[in-house]
Design a protein around this motif. Structure first.
Motif, PDB file in Angstrom:
ATOM      1  N   GLY A 229       0.690  -2.882   6.192  1.00  8.48           N
ATOM      2  CA  GLY A 229      -0.687  -2.583   5.817  1.00  8.48           C
ATOM      3  C   GLY A 229      -1.130  -3.361   4.594  1.00  8.48           C
ATOM      4  N   ALA A 230      -0.233  -3.460   3.601  1.00 13.06           N
ATOM      5  CA  ALA A 230      -0.557  -4.201   2.381  1.00 13.06           C
ATOM      6  C   ALA A 230      -0.780  -5.678   2.695  1.00 13.06           C
ATOM      7  CB  ALA A 230       0.558  -4.039   1.353  1.00 13.06           C
ATOM      8  N   GLY A 232      -1.716  -6.896   5.557  1.00 14.09           N
ATOM      9  CA  GLY A 232      -2.962  -6.980   6.305  1.00 14.09           C
ATOM     10  C   GLY A 232      -4.176  -7.008   5.391  1.00 14.09           C
ATOM     11  N   ASP A 233      -4.133  -6.232   4.320  1.00 13.81           N
ATOM     12  CA  ASP A 233      -5.235  -6.225   3.355  1.00 13.81           C
ATOM     13  C   ASP A 233      -5.366  -7.570   2.643  1.00 13.81           C
ATOM     14  OD1 ASP A 233      -5.759  -3.618   4.000  1.00 13.81           O
ATOM     15  OD2 ASP A 233      -4.662  -2.770   2.301  1.00 13.81           O
ATOM     16  N   MET A 234      -4.269  -8.352   2.625  1.00 13.90           N
ATOM     17  CA  MET A 234      -4.304  -9.690   2.010  1.00 13.90           C
ATOM     18  C   MET A 234      -4.583 -10.783   3.037  1.00 13.90           C
ATOM     19  SD  MET A 234      -1.187  -9.534  -0.780  1.00 13.90           S
ATOM     20  CE  MET A 234      -0.143  -8.203  -0.150  1.00 13.90           C
ATOM     21  N   LYS A 237      -1.592 -11.201   9.014  1.00 10.71           N
ATOM     22  CA  LYS A 237      -1.299 -10.370  10.171  1.00 10.71           C
ATOM     23  C   LYS A 237       0.196 -10.412  10.434  1.00 10.71           C
ATOM     24  CE  LYS A 237      -2.434  -9.588  15.030  1.00 10.71           C
ATOM     25  NZ  LYS A 237      -3.164 -10.083  16.233  1.00 10.71           N
ATOM     26  N   THR A 314      -1.260 -16.322   1.837  1.00 11.21           N
ATOM     27  CA  THR A 314      -2.205 -15.495   1.073  1.00 11.21           C
ATOM     28  C   THR A 314      -3.097 -16.297   0.141  1.00 11.21           C
ATOM     29  OG1 THR A 314      -0.674 -15.133  -0.769  1.00 11.21           O
ATOM     30  CG2 THR A 314      -0.556 -13.586   1.095  1.00 11.21           C
ATOM     31  N   ARG A 324      -0.862  -6.139  -5.516  1.00  5.05           N
ATOM     32  CA  ARG A 324      -1.580  -5.593  -4.358  1.00  5.05           C
ATOM     33  C   ARG A 324      -0.659  -4.727  -3.497  1.00  5.05           C
ATOM     34  NH1 ARG A 324      -6.288  -9.516  -2.017  1.00  5.05           N
ATOM     35  NH2 ARG A 324      -7.043 -10.351  -4.007  1.00  5.05           N
ATOM     36  N   SER A 328      -1.347  -0.804  -2.865  1.00  2.94           N
ATOM     37  CA  SER A 328      -1.438  -0.304  -1.498  1.00  2.94           C
ATOM     38  C   SER A 328      -0.545   0.923  -1.316  1.00  2.94           C
ATOM     39  CB  SER A 328      -1.040  -1.399  -0.514  1.00  2.94           C
ATOM     40  OG  SER A 328      -1.121  -0.942   0.823  1.00  2.94           O
ATOM     41  N   ARG A 332      -1.754   4.954  -0.636  1.00  2.00           N
ATOM     42  CA  ARG A 332      -1.298   5.720   0.526  1.00  2.00           C
ATOM     43  C   ARG A 332      -0.595   7.015   0.125  1.00  2.00           C
ATOM     44  NH1 ARG A 332       0.901   2.715   5.535  1.00  2.00           N
ATOM     45  NH2 ARG A 332      -0.553   1.023   5.870  1.00  2.00           N
TER      46      ARG A 332
END
Length: 366
Positions: A229-230, A232-234, A237, A314, A324, A328, A332
């Motif tokens: 998830g972290a 993905g936020d950057m 994929k 990134t 980051r 993240s 959560r």
């Protein structure tokens, strides 16, 4: 009983159920029953499922199942009961089965704990090996909360797995030429090539209850899900690639390993991950001996092509990527700043002297 499981790359599955205990045995085991059956099974979550009546079919399929049915058997019941044409988004039969097993095992969830962060000054490679063992032992004994430790490396190193052959993995001339220290960790898995500014490493030391009801393989995906998830936020994929890799379309970016510790308080799991922020592939190839057999199952002829660093993917500084990731995790599950205690550090240094810094340990598999 209540169990939750987030399908890696998917959605949260929640299962509530009762167990009718066998009257003759009259007992319910810690990881399920020896004579009971499932009753009042209710599957829920933030997944998508069509048609609507499929959820009722799933509940009926699990109703009356022997409580000692393994995950594969539960998943088979679900698959067989689904109406023709059923479509599941963010949900799998295996995920439902795992949530059931976690309910029966009285598994905990990430948010049941007060998480602590350790992110301190750079340390020598052997001391990092020792800190992993000491901190996880403290979590296992219940003297420390579950901990996320982000490493800073004090020197370049190669970290070999607990069962790897030293001579098969390392070119000693290459290691000497580049000033690379070789250390052996307590977990299995493969060798990691470390350069302080090019590597991101973290450890999770968690109570065994957090992965209760998961298979060994499933626990890797479960404990890696937050970092996917972290990433993905950057804009990266990434996905979990069994057994222990994190990968992207461009190649592998991280490898994980685990060690389990048992204690009277329930035990703990050490799950640590090394990520390639950047990499000197030529230097790595001069230090590591990477055989053709290992490359063959990765679909590539070159070790250089196996790893695709986060720096390129990134466009962020290493420190920004780490920050980051930490934020993240905090968003959560919550995360409070902590530190290595004087007692923990003292015990870790003793382990370096008696174990991790000694040739007998590093060369225990010659």
């Amino acid at each position: 009983m209540h169990g939750e499981y987030k399908v890696p790359g998917g959605k949260l599955v929640v299962v509530d159920l009762d167990v009718d205990v066998d009257v003759e045995s009259g007992t319910v085991g810690a990881a399920g029953t020896t004579g009971g059956v499932l009753r009042n099974v209710r599957v829920a979550g933030d997944f998508f499922l069509e048609p609507d009546e499929a959820i009722l079919a799933i509940n009926r399929a699990l109703e009356g199942a022997p409580a000692d049915t393994d995950a594969a058997g539960l998943a088979a019941r679900v698959e067989a009961a689904l109406p023709e044409g059923t479509v599941m988004f963010g949900l799998t039969a295996d995920g439902i089965a795992i949530a059931v097993r976690r309910a029966l095992a009285h598994a905990t969830d990430w948010t049941d704990y007060d998480w602590q962060l350790i992110h301190e000054a750079p340390q020598p490679p052997a001391l990092h090996m020792a800190l992993d063992e000491v901190i996880t032992a403290e979590v296992a004994a219940g003297r420390r909360p579950p901990t996320l430790r982000v490493w800073e490396w004090g020197a370049p190193a190669v970290v070999i797995g607990s069962f790897q052959s030293l001579r098969n993995e390392i070119d000693p001339e290459g290691a000497d030429r580049h000033g690379i220290e070789v250390v052996r960790r307590i977990s299995g898995g493969g060798a990691m090539f470390i350069e302080p500014g090019n590597t991101i490493t973290y450890s999770l030391s968690v109570p065994t209850a957090l992965v209760q009801g998961l298979s060994f393989a499933d626990s890797y995906a479960y404990l890696d899900d937050w970092v996917l998830g972290a990433l993905g936020d950057m804009g990266v994929k990434a996905w979990y690639q069994p057994l222990n890799d994190i990968a992207t379309d461009a190649g592998k970016i991280a490898g994980a390993a685990q060690k389990r510790m048992v204690s009277d308080s329930g035990g703990a799991v050490l799950h640590h991950v090394t990520m390639a922020y950047d990499i000197d592939a030529d230097k790595m190839m001069e230090v590591l001996r990477i055989g053709k057999e290992k490359l063959s199952d990765k679909g590539t002829k070159s070790a250089k092509k196996r790893v695709d660093p986060l720096r390129r993917q990134t466009g962020l500084a290493r420190e920004a990527v780490i920050e980051r990731m930490i934020e993240s995790f905090r968003g959560r599950y919550g995360l409070e700043k902590g530190s290595v205690s004087e007692d923990e550090m003292g015990r870790a240094r003793e382990l370096v002297e008696g174990k991790f810094g000694r040739g007998e340990w590093t060369g225990r598999v010659p």
